[in-house]
Design an enzyme around this catalytic site. Structure first.
Site, PDB file in Angstrom:
ATOM      1  N   LYS A   1       0.848  -1.185   0.000  1.00 27.81           N
ATOM      2  CA  LYS A   1       0.000   0.000   0.000  1.00 27.81           C
ATOM      3  C   LYS A   1       0.890   1.244   0.000  1.00 27.81           C
ATOM      4  O   LYS A   1       1.786   1.376   0.834  1.00 27.81           O
ATOM      5  CB  LYS A   1      -0.914  -0.017   1.221  1.00 27.81           C
TER       6      LYS A   1
ATOM      7  N   GLU B   1     -19.345  -5.289   9.817  1.00 25.39           N
ATOM      8  CA  GLU B   1     -20.214  -4.449  10.639  1.00 25.39           C
ATOM      9  C   GLU B   1     -21.268  -5.246  11.395  1.00 25.39           C
ATOM     10  O   GLU B   1     -21.539  -4.964  12.577  1.00 25.39           O
ATOM     11  CB  GLU B   1     -20.887  -3.392   9.749  1.00 25.39           C
TER      12      GLU B   1
ATOM     13  N   ARG C   1     -25.391  -1.866   6.919  1.00 26.70           N
ATOM     14  CA  ARG C   1     -25.137  -3.284   6.689  1.00 26.70           C
ATOM     15  C   ARG C   1     -25.434  -4.124   7.935  1.00 26.70           C
ATOM     16  O   ARG C   1     -25.407  -5.353   7.873  1.00 26.70           O
ATOM     17  CB  ARG C   1     -23.674  -3.474   6.276  1.00 26.70           C
TER      18      ARG C   1
END
Length: 624
Positions: free
Chosen positions: A283, A369, A397
């Site tokens: 990343k 979640e 969600r």
């Protein structure tokens, strides 16, 4: 034409990319990476993830034939290179700006965006649907799902793998872009498992040598694949997780070795059935500051591309997320029952403040979640008081988990919804505009919206001692500048609002941080001779009936203002209250109408939706 971008400006579509030699392709990636850095330095966005996917996006478009072949990107902030390659190089300068292109894949924006995505873990399910549709229609097309930045921890990803793995003839390639990161460092057992796979030296060395020998002999390669599970079990001393789900596993490969990526993707192109390619990337690759601090450079704002110095504008006020983080730590010091739960957002919601001092009292559960809410319910059932912090848009969600696992059982879970309301440049997938309407229908759930930093602090204290399900929603960004840090805690009784200003001609009723714009509008109205009373509800549920009775008795014209959807929102609840009580009250509701709101700054979007300071003032003057 800038010297740095000679090749970049010759590529206007993936078909142009295919004309490049391998050496030119490498130079193109270098130019593409620099272009992303330069543009993001002045037009901010999600930088580090896209830098890590430059070679992967380039190799995919070099090998596959999009848009006929479908490439589905998970967590769309990986897609800047993809967008630039697919004809949006110049439009990239407008990303995330009002009227510009989205920062995420968007089907209506480009035929190359096979599926929209701003939330994690959707790619495998969506791509499997596309692959199954092609199979049913007899179409010979490739379908690729690119999943990364921690998204494989999401339950939907596992559901997609489970379902797709049972469809052995469906042509689907899943690319796991493994950088061991979400926004923050990835966590959990899957991360450790992937690390073991990527560091299994003997197996990987054997696999890569075998691929090098057989890449040009497809029949022999397919024969070896049939014996693949036995080889892997012997070298890894355990079966491969993905292959146990009937996915043929390949890799891991270096996601920045362009030649290896192209060679591998070409070899996989003609292999039928579900398969997974494990790609290792970094990343922030190619930009030292982003590689060294990947969490900060996930979305760093403006910066000097030469020095890496971030350019920040400080107004001296605290961010709401930091008020939450500091207050949570203070409450945890006072009460041993307090714990923190977050789905992969410790720095985004500032729960990392608690995590640094009390790591055993803070849980990052990954991008999950629903699990975060039910895990919190389990903690509460066993005597703890969890503060479960989830961005409003992501809490959508976990709707069933809130109802079934928390509210029905009346468990003392404190759900803190960061990024409530219009969040700005992230756009339609990230606006937290449905929470008050959606959760307002849930029995037994207290919902509060603080108007400033001090109220957020006091509502957290109130929630800790409530003993019942409690939800607090607050916006992204900085507060009003009121004193809050170190102030004595004050309980704010549920269902009690406050009259902030008295007046004679009409009443303003606000919820949350809309109180600031409304207060300024009322002040300006007073300068024109219009006397406006201003009431702040503070609680979405239960409503302050005593306060509303006062308004109903005194005023015939009322304006409600909310940073959320009007359909099913606070304004409708207020109007229904007046109607039920028989008050002859005209209610004008300001908020977000029945339409999707795209990207722009929060102030621009509030003006477009008609509830910024100017819009409130106009409505006051119209009703005087």
């Amino acid at each position: 034409m800038p010297e740095d971008f000679k090749l970049l400006h010759t590529i206007n579509a993936p078909s142009d990319l295919k004309k490049l030699t391998p050496e030119e392709l490498r130079r193109y990636c270098d130019e593409l990476r620099k272009y992303i850095i330069d543009e993001c330095s002045v037009h901010p966005g999600h930088l580090a993830s896209s830098l890590g996917a430059v070679e992967l996006a380039t190799a995919l478009h070099y090998v596959f034939d999009a848009p006929e072949d479908k490439i589905v990107w998970d967590v769309g902030h990986q897609t800047y290179a993809h967008k630039i390659i697919t004809g949006r190089r110049e439009a990239f300068r407008t990303k995330r700006q009002l009227g510009g292109i989205s920062g995420f894949p968007k089907m209506s924006e480009s035929a190359y965006d096979a599926f929209g995505g701003g939330h994690a873990s959707v790619s495998i399910s969506a791509a499997f649907g596309m692959a199954k549709a092609a199979e049913l229609r007899g179409e010979k097309r490739q379908v690729v799902a690119v999943i990364g930045d921690g998204s494989m921890t999401g339950g939907l990803a596992f559901e997609g793998l489970n379902n797709a793995g049972a469809s052995k003839q469906t042509n689907l390639l899943v690319i796991l872009n493994d950088n061991q990161m979400a926004i923050d460092q990835a966590t959990g057992a899957l991360k450790n498992y992937l690390l073991k796979i990527s560091t299994s030296v003997h197996y990987n060395r054997f696999k890569q040598r075998l691929w090098g020998i057989l890449s040009h002999t497809p029949r022999l390669l397919r024969l070896c694949q049939k014996a693949g599970n036995a080889v892997k079990q012997g070298l890894l001393n355990k079966s491969n997780f993905f292959e146990s789900l009937n996915f043929r596993y390949f890799g891991p490969v270096d996601g920045h070795n362009l030649k290896e990526l192209v060679r591998t993707l070409r070899a996989l192109h003609d292999i039928e059935g579900p398969k997974l390619l494990h790609v290792m990337t970094v990343k922030g690759k190619g930009y030292r500051p982003a590689e060294n601090d990947q969490s900060v450079w996930h979305a760093p704002g403006c910066f000097n591309p030469d020095t890496g110095e971030r350019i920040t504008s400080r107004n001296g006020t605290a961010r709401y997320q930091d008020v939450f983080g500091e207050t949570l730590l203070e409450l945890a010091r006072q009460d041993a029952r307090v714990v923190g739960v977050t789905p992969a957002m410790p720095s985004g919601c500032s729960m990392n403040i608690l995590m640094r001092e009390m790591p055993d009292r803070c849980f990052d559960v990954g991008i999950a979640e629903g699990h975060a809410v039910t895990f919190s319910a389990g903690l509460a059932a066993a005597g703890m008081v969890p503060f479960c912090n989830i961005y409003s848009t992501f809490m959508q969600r976990a709707y069933d988990n809130v109802i079934h696992d928390v509210a029905i059982q009346d468990l003392p879970v404190v759900m803190c919804l960061d990024r409530g309301g219009l969040v700005g440049e992230d756009g339609v997938t990230h606006h937290g505009v449905f929470d008050m309407a959606a959760f307002g229908a849930v029995p037994g759930l207290t919902i509060a919206a603080p108007r400033n930093e001090r109220e957020l602090r006091n509502l957290m204290y109130t929630a800790l001692h409530a003993g019942h399900p409690f939800m607090i929603r607050y916006p992204r960004g900085c507060g009003e500048g009121v004193v809050w840090h170190g102030e004595p805690f004050e309980a704010l009784p549920a269902g009690r609002g406050e009259r902030l200003r008295d007046g004679e001609h009409l009443a303003l009723i606000t919820i949350g941080t809309t109180a600031g714009a409304a207060a300024r509008a009322a002040e300006r109205a007073a300068e024109t001779g219009v006397s406006v009373a201003h009431y702040d509800l503070r609680y979405v549920k239960p409503l302050d009936e005593e306060l509303l009775d006062e308004v109903g008795r005194r005023f015939r014209r009322v304006i409600t203002v909310e940073d959320g959807c009007l359909r099913g929102g606070v304004g409708e609840a207020v109007a229904a209250f007046f109607n039920t009580r028989g008050y002859d009250t005209q209610v004008q509701m300001l908020g977000i109408g029945d339409a999707w709101v795209e990207h722009g700054t929060p102030l621009q979007l509030q003006a477009l939706c008609g509830y910024d300071e100017e819009a409130i003032l106009r409505r006051i003057l119209e009703l005087r």
